[in-house]
Design a protein around this motif. Structure first.
Motif, PDB file in Angstrom:
ATOM      1  N   ARG A   1       0.846  -1.192   0.000  1.00 36.80           N
ATOM      2  CA  ARG A   1       0.000   0.000   0.000  1.00 36.80           C
ATOM      3  C   ARG A   1       0.881   1.241   0.000  1.00 36.80           C
ATOM      4  NH1 ARG A   1      -5.116   1.523   0.961  1.00 36.80           N
ATOM      5  NH2 ARG A   1      -5.758  -0.628   1.312  1.00 36.80           N
ATOM      6  N   VAL A   2       0.565   2.188  -0.880  1.00 42.09           N
ATOM      7  CA  VAL A   2       1.321   3.426  -0.978  1.00 42.09           C
ATOM      8  C   VAL A   2       0.353   4.600  -1.005  1.00 42.09           C
ATOM      9  CG1 VAL A   2       3.278   2.385  -2.166  1.00 42.09           C
ATOM     10  CG2 VAL A   2       1.368   3.261  -3.496  1.00 42.09           C
ATOM     11  N   ALA A   3       0.843   5.774  -0.610  1.00 48.50           N
ATOM     12  CA  ALA A   3       0.027   6.985  -0.601  1.00 48.50           C
ATOM     13  C   ALA A   3       0.521   7.920  -1.698  1.00 48.50           C
ATOM     14  CB  ALA A   3       0.106   7.668   0.763  1.00 48.50           C
ATOM     15  N   ALA A   4      -0.402   8.420  -2.496  1.00 50.15           N
ATOM     16  CA  ALA A   4      -0.056   9.354  -3.558  1.00 50.15           C
ATOM     17  C   ALA A   4       0.294  10.710  -2.946  1.00 50.15           C
ATOM     18  CB  ALA A   4      -1.222   9.494  -4.537  1.00 50.15           C
ATOM     19  N   PRO A   5       1.069  11.543  -3.636  1.00 50.34           N
ATOM     20  CA  PRO A   5       1.396  12.877  -3.105  1.00 50.34           C
ATOM     21  C   PRO A   5       0.156  13.749  -3.001  1.00 50.34           C
ATOM     22  CG  PRO A   5       2.161  12.632  -5.368  1.00 50.34           C
ATOM     23  CD  PRO A   5       1.727  11.276  -4.931  1.00 50.34           C
ATOM     24  N   ALA A   6       0.256  14.793  -2.185  1.00 50.48           N
ATOM     25  CA  ALA A   6      -0.894  15.676  -1.966  1.00 50.48           C
ATOM     26  C   ALA A   6      -1.335  16.352  -3.256  1.00 50.48           C
ATOM     27  CB  ALA A   6      -0.545  16.711  -0.896  1.00 50.48           C
ATOM     28  N   ALA A   7      -0.386  16.749  -4.091  1.00 54.97           N
ATOM     29  CA  ALA A   7      -0.705  17.393  -5.367  1.00 54.97           C
ATOM     30  C   ALA A   7      -0.400  16.434  -6.504  1.00 54.97           C
ATOM     31  CB  ALA A   7       0.099  18.680  -5.524  1.00 54.97           C
ATOM     32  N   LEU A   8      -1.432  16.038  -7.230  1.00 52.41           N
ATOM     33  CA  LEU A   8      -1.263  15.127  -8.360  1.00 52.41           C
ATOM     34  C   LEU A   8      -1.080  15.931  -9.635  1.00 52.41           C
ATOM     35  CD1 LEU A   8      -3.997  12.409  -7.697  1.00 52.41           C
ATOM     36  CD2 LEU A   8      -1.566  12.306  -7.148  1.00 52.41           C
ATOM     37  N   LEU A   9       0.040  15.724 -10.303  1.00 55.63           N
ATOM     38  CA  LEU A   9       0.267  16.415 -11.561  1.00 55.63           C
ATOM     39  C   LEU A   9       1.170  15.576 -12.444  1.00 55.63           C
ATOM     40  CD1 LEU A   9       2.953  19.201 -11.074  1.00 55.63           C
ATOM     41  CD2 LEU A   9       2.368  17.572  -9.297  1.00 55.63           C
ATOM     42  N   GLY A  10       1.031  15.792 -13.746  1.00 57.93           N
ATOM     43  CA  GLY A  10       1.876  15.083 -14.695  1.00 57.93           C
ATOM     44  C   GLY A  10       1.546  13.603 -14.788  1.00 57.93           C
TER      45      GLY A  10
ATOM     46  N   LEU B   1      -2.975   1.940  -4.220  1.00 61.19           N
ATOM     47  CA  LEU B   1      -2.603   3.344  -4.253  1.00 61.19           C
ATOM     48  C   LEU B   1      -3.717   4.192  -3.637  1.00 61.19           C
ATOM     49  CD1 LEU B   1      -0.707   5.604  -5.142  1.00 61.19           C
ATOM     50  CD2 LEU B   1      -1.718   5.454  -7.440  1.00 61.19           C
ATOM     51  N   ASP B   2      -3.383   4.927  -2.586  1.00 62.89           N
ATOM     52  CA  ASP B   2      -4.352   5.744  -1.863  1.00 62.89           C
ATOM     53  C   ASP B   2      -4.271   7.184  -2.352  1.00 62.89           C
ATOM     54  OD1 ASP B   2      -6.041   6.986  -0.127  1.00 62.89           O
ATOM     55  OD2 ASP B   2      -4.988   6.410   1.707  1.00 62.89           O
ATOM     56  N   MET B   3      -5.345   7.673  -3.021  1.00 59.35           N
ATOM     57  CA  MET B   3      -5.423   9.048  -3.501  1.00 59.35           C
ATOM     58  C   MET B   3      -6.471   9.858  -2.751  1.00 59.35           C
ATOM     59  SD  MET B   3      -5.006   8.826  -7.645  1.00 59.35           S
ATOM     60  CE  MET B   3      -3.473   8.292  -8.401  1.00 59.35           C
ATOM     61  N   LEU B   4      -6.951   9.353  -1.622  1.00 58.58           N
ATOM     62  CA  LEU B   4      -8.024  10.029  -0.898  1.00 58.58           C
ATOM     63  C   LEU B   4      -7.575  11.373  -0.344  1.00 58.58           C
ATOM     64  CD1 LEU B   4      -9.605   6.987   0.996  1.00 58.58           C
ATOM     65  CD2 LEU B   4     -10.403   8.103  -1.095  1.00 58.58           C
ATOM     66  N   GLY B   5      -6.293  11.523  -0.066  1.00 59.49           N
ATOM     67  CA  GLY B   5      -5.795  12.786   0.464  1.00 59.49           C
ATOM     68  C   GLY B   5      -5.123  13.652  -0.583  1.00 59.49           C
ATOM     69  N   SER B   6      -5.358  13.363  -1.862  1.00 57.74           N
ATOM     70  CA  SER B   6      -4.686  14.089  -2.947  1.00 57.74           C
ATOM     71  C   SER B   6      -5.652  15.017  -3.666  1.00 57.74           C
ATOM     72  CB  SER B   6      -4.082  13.096  -3.953  1.00 57.74           C
ATOM     73  OG  SER B   6      -3.208  12.189  -3.309  1.00 57.74           O
ATOM     74  N   GLU B   7      -5.082  16.023  -4.324  1.00 61.38           N
ATOM     75  CA  GLU B   7      -5.851  16.951  -5.133  1.00 61.38           C
ATOM     76  C   GLU B   7      -5.229  17.030  -6.519  1.00 61.38           C
ATOM     77  OE1 GLU B   7      -8.607  18.590  -4.714  1.00 61.38           O
ATOM     78  OE2 GLU B   7      -8.971  17.951  -2.646  1.00 61.38           O
ATOM     79  N   PRO B   8      -6.051  16.897  -7.584  1.00 62.55           N
ATOM     80  CA  PRO B   8      -5.503  16.982  -8.942  1.00 62.55           C
ATOM     81  C   PRO B   8      -5.000  18.389  -9.245  1.00 62.55           C
ATOM     82  CG  PRO B   8      -7.688  15.964  -8.921  1.00 62.55           C
ATOM     83  CD  PRO B   8      -7.482  16.580  -7.581  1.00 62.55           C
ATOM     84  N   ALA B   9      -3.852  18.459  -9.887  1.00 65.40           N
ATOM     85  CA  ALA B   9      -3.295  19.721 -10.358  1.00 65.40           C
ATOM     86  C   ALA B   9      -3.132  19.617 -11.862  1.00 65.40           C
ATOM     87  CB  ALA B   9      -1.958  20.027  -9.675  1.00 65.40           C
ATOM     88  N   GLY B  10      -3.992  20.291 -12.596  1.00 62.22           N
ATOM     89  CA  GLY B  10      -3.984  20.106 -14.039  1.00 62.22           C
ATOM     90  C   GLY B  10      -4.772  18.864 -14.394  1.00 62.22           C
TER      91      GLY B  10
END
Length: 217
Positions: A119-128, A141-150
């Protein structure tokens, strides 16, 4: 990358310490133990993978069955010559170097699991571009605490494995169809809002024998 270097360094230190005095005899001893007990370890690992591969996609069983087939081949024909060890070592070293070069790309965030579940956690800001690689294993992959950037793009690469992504209920997701056979993209959970506009996340699935599951929470 620092963690990878740490584990490579530890592995190199342990290997060097083991081989420092009588490398030929110790390699023969290690190879004998590997061919004697290795198949049963592979069978146990295959059973573990089969036990956790509870999904409606039969393709995720390709990995565990591959492990079991390799183990069965070693059990039925254990007389692998030591001379083959050199070629195998060169191949493993080449693949490891290639994997390190690919993972060092600064333009991607990547996570990989080989023959295991992690289990891994995605960064707070998702980009690229982002990438999750599952080889005979599973990446959660845990994206619950992330926000899309772009408009971030997640590429899941599976070889007999599965990538599970936890996403917020309100996200708009564009799921590209798999480019190969024996692959499936599945989404569970219901969106919180109808909402319009472009997608918050684009996902793609590549490989052979595997699944990508999007779970809304």
């Amino acid at each position: 990358m620092k963690r990878t270097r740490l584990w490579v360094g530890i592995l190199g230190l342990v290997t060097t310490s083991y081989l420092i005095f009588d490398p030929v005899q110790r390699i023969e001893l290690a190879w004998g133990k590997l061919t004697e007990f290795g198949p049963y370890a592979l069978i146990a690992l295959a059973v573990v993978n089969l036990g956790r591969a509870a999904t409606r996609s039969a393709s995720v069983f390709v990995g565990p069955l591959t492990l079991a087939a390799i183990a069965a081949a070693l059990v039925l024909r254990p007389g692998i010559r030591l001379s083959h060890l050199t070629n195998l070592s060169i191949a493993v070293a080449f693949l490891g170097a290639a994997a390190l070069v690919v993972s060092a790309s600064a333009e991607e965030r990547s996570w990989a699991r080989v023959m295991w579940t992690g289990r891994v956690a995605a960064p707070a800001a998702l980009l690229g571009d982002l990438r999750a690689v599952a080889v005979l294993g599973e990446v959660r992959l845990d994206m619950l605490g992330s926000e899309p950037a772009g408009r971030p793009v997640l590429t899941a690469v599976t070889l007999g494995g599965r990538v599970v992504v936890d996403v917020p209920r309100e996200w708009r997701i564009l799921a590209r169809p798999p480019a190969r056979s024996l692959l499936i993209v599945r989404e569970s959970g219901r969106r919180a809002v109808a909402g319009g506009g472009g997608p918050d996340l684009e996902v793609r699935l590549l490989g052979l024998g595997g699944a990508l599951e999007l779970r809304r929470s």
